[in-house]
Design an enzyme around this catalytic site. Structure first.
Site, PDB file in Angstrom:
ATOM      1  N   HIS A   6      11.960 -49.870  36.572  1.00 36.49           N
ATOM      2  CA  HIS A   6      12.581 -49.643  35.264  1.00 36.49           C
ATOM      3  C   HIS A   6      12.251 -50.894  34.447  1.00 36.49           C
ATOM      4  O   HIS A   6      11.290 -51.569  34.684  1.00 36.49           O
ATOM      5  CB  HIS A   6      14.109 -49.560  35.378  1.00 36.49           C
ATOM      6  CG  HIS A   6      14.612 -48.444  36.201  1.00 36.49           C
ATOM      7  ND1 HIS A   6      14.768 -47.177  35.714  1.00 36.49           N
ATOM      8  CD2 HIS A   6      15.024 -48.394  37.483  1.00 36.49           C
ATOM      9  CE1 HIS A   6      15.270 -46.390  36.651  1.00 36.49           C
ATOM     10  NE2 HIS A   6      15.429 -47.110  37.740  1.00 36.49           N
ATOM     11  N   ARG A  32      21.396 -50.664  48.306  1.00 36.99           N
ATOM     12  CA  ARG A  32      20.449 -50.185  47.308  1.00 36.99           C
ATOM     13  C   ARG A  32      19.347 -51.238  47.127  1.00 36.99           C
ATOM     14  O   ARG A  32      19.564 -52.417  47.407  1.00 36.99           O
ATOM     15  CB  ARG A  32      21.153 -49.968  45.969  1.00 36.99           C
ATOM     16  CG  ARG A  32      22.024 -48.747  45.922  1.00 36.99           C
ATOM     17  CD  ARG A  32      22.633 -48.566  44.557  1.00 36.99           C
ATOM     18  NE  ARG A  32      21.687 -48.114  43.542  1.00 36.99           N
ATOM     19  CZ  ARG A  32      21.265 -46.853  43.426  1.00 36.99           C
ATOM     20  NH1 ARG A  32      21.691 -45.933  44.272  1.00 36.99           N
ATOM     21  NH2 ARG A  32      20.406 -46.514  42.485  1.00 36.99           N
ATOM     22  N   CYS A  41      11.326 -44.069  38.869  1.00 34.95           N
ATOM     23  CA  CYS A  41      12.453 -44.008  39.797  1.00 34.95           C
ATOM     24  C   CYS A  41      12.861 -42.608  40.246  1.00 34.95           C
ATOM     25  O   CYS A  41      12.336 -42.105  41.223  1.00 34.95           O
ATOM     26  CB  CYS A  41      13.634 -44.751  39.188  1.00 34.95           C
ATOM     27  SG  CYS A  41      14.700 -45.426  40.460  1.00 34.95           S
TER      28      CYS A  41
HETATM   29  N1  GLN Z   1      18.748 -41.241  42.601  1.00 32.98           N
HETATM   30  C1  GLN Z   1      17.669 -42.026  42.985  1.00 32.98           C
HETATM   31  C2  GLN Z   1      17.930 -43.125  43.983  1.00 32.98           C
HETATM   32  O1  GLN Z   1      19.010 -43.715  44.000  1.00 32.98           O
HETATM   33  C3  GLN Z   1      17.014 -42.572  41.735  1.00 32.98           C
HETATM   34  C4  GLN Z   1      17.788 -43.679  41.082  1.00 32.98           C
HETATM   35  C5  GLN Z   1      17.241 -44.082  39.774  1.00 32.98           C
HETATM   36  O2  GLN Z   1      16.548 -43.326  39.130  1.00 32.98           O
HETATM   37  N2  GLN Z   1      17.538 -45.266  39.361  1.00 32.98           N
HETATM   38  O3  GLN Z   1      17.051 -43.394  44.752  1.00 32.98           O
END
Ligand code: GLN
Length: 264
Positions: free
Chosen positions: A212, A137, A100
């Site tokens: 993840h 998101r 990520c």
């Molecule tokens: N900050 C990054 C995003 O939102 C990574 C997020 C994360 O590692 N879960 O894309």
């Protein structure tokens, strides 16, 4: 040399800043699966207190996710000799799993939804852009088929089946690949950007993914690939890992595929 005479050093990138969504489970999975086979394991945090030599000393690298603010702090620290050491390690084939936020940092840059562009290490030919705080998101279960050709072949040789990975994504950034090979194609979920069907990246022996989960307990054969690749590189000898009982993990995967109605 037998396993008791061998050691695997796991370099864990910025444990305090980059461990969102259970990414620590990836470190534990590598550690335990190596120990269960009799290998000695050391987990070495690579953070603000570490040197370039510390980075050079590790056999496998694990990097987790992070919030945008933490990514900025990490990138401020990962400069100069430390950045060179990371580059050297990955270019020389040290295996790693980067989840990520860490692939975003291994790419050319990450543009957060708010604030300044964060320059990356430029090791992976990819860029990541957050489309803005009001955008959705990318959150949810993720299933991919590994398409990175050498990795797919090696995983298939280890498991006897086509490699599918199951995990969970949670990211705002959208990643576009340049010349680097994708890790896989999305079977379920959004992956790199929700548009082109790609997920993650694979370069030398670095696995980059939005998954993840944490990834490795759900896909234990990937942990074994990392261990095997690290030991072969370090000891320059053929390494055959003794099989472990992964019935539970495999049952979990099947239940997941069933629930998501994907046929893998
Ligand atoms: N900050 C990054 C995003 O939102 C990574 C997020 C994360 O590692 N879960 O894309």
């Amino acid at each position: 040399m037998n396993s008791a005479q061998m050691e695997i050093i796991i370099g864990w990138l910025y444990p305090k800043l980059m461990s969102t969504y259970g990414d620590r489970g990836n470190v534990i999975t590598i550690e335990r699966r190596a120990q269960w086979r009799g290998y000695n394991v050391t987990v070495l945090p690579l953070d603000q207190n570490s040197t370039a030599e510390d980075i050079r000393s590790v056999d496998v690298i694990v990097g987790g996710g992070a919030q945008d603010r933490q990514q900025e702090i990490v990138m401020r620290d990962l400069q100069g000799a430390k950045a060179d050491a990371m580059r050297e390690k990955i270019e020389n084939g040290t295996p790693g799993v980067f989840t990520c936020g860490s692939p975003q940092l291994l790419g050319h840059y990450y543009e957060p939804g708010f604030g300044q562009r964060i320059e990356g290490l430029g090791i992976l030919d990819l860029v990541s852009i957050h489309p803005g705080e009001n955008s959705k998101r990318c959150i949810g279960n993720l299933v991919i088929e590994v398409t990175a050709s050498r990795l797919a072949q090696e995983l298939e040789a280890m498991t006897g089946t086509k490699p599918y990975l199951v995990g969970f994504e949670n990211h705002g950034g959208r990643t576009k690949l340049g010349k680097v090979e994708a890790l896989g194609r999305v079977v379920y979920g959004l992956g790199n950007n929700g548009e082109d069907g790609t997920e993650g990246a694979f370069y030398q022996n670095a696995i980059a993914t939005y998954s993840h989960g944490p990834l490795l307990p759900k896909n234990p054969f990937v942990a074994d690939w990392l261990i095997q690749t690290a030991l072969r590189l370090k000891y320059q000898q053929e390494i055959q890992l003794t099989p472990l009982d992964d019935t539970l993990a495999m049952q979990g995967r099947l239940a997941m595929f069933k629930r998501l109605k994907v046929s893998c």
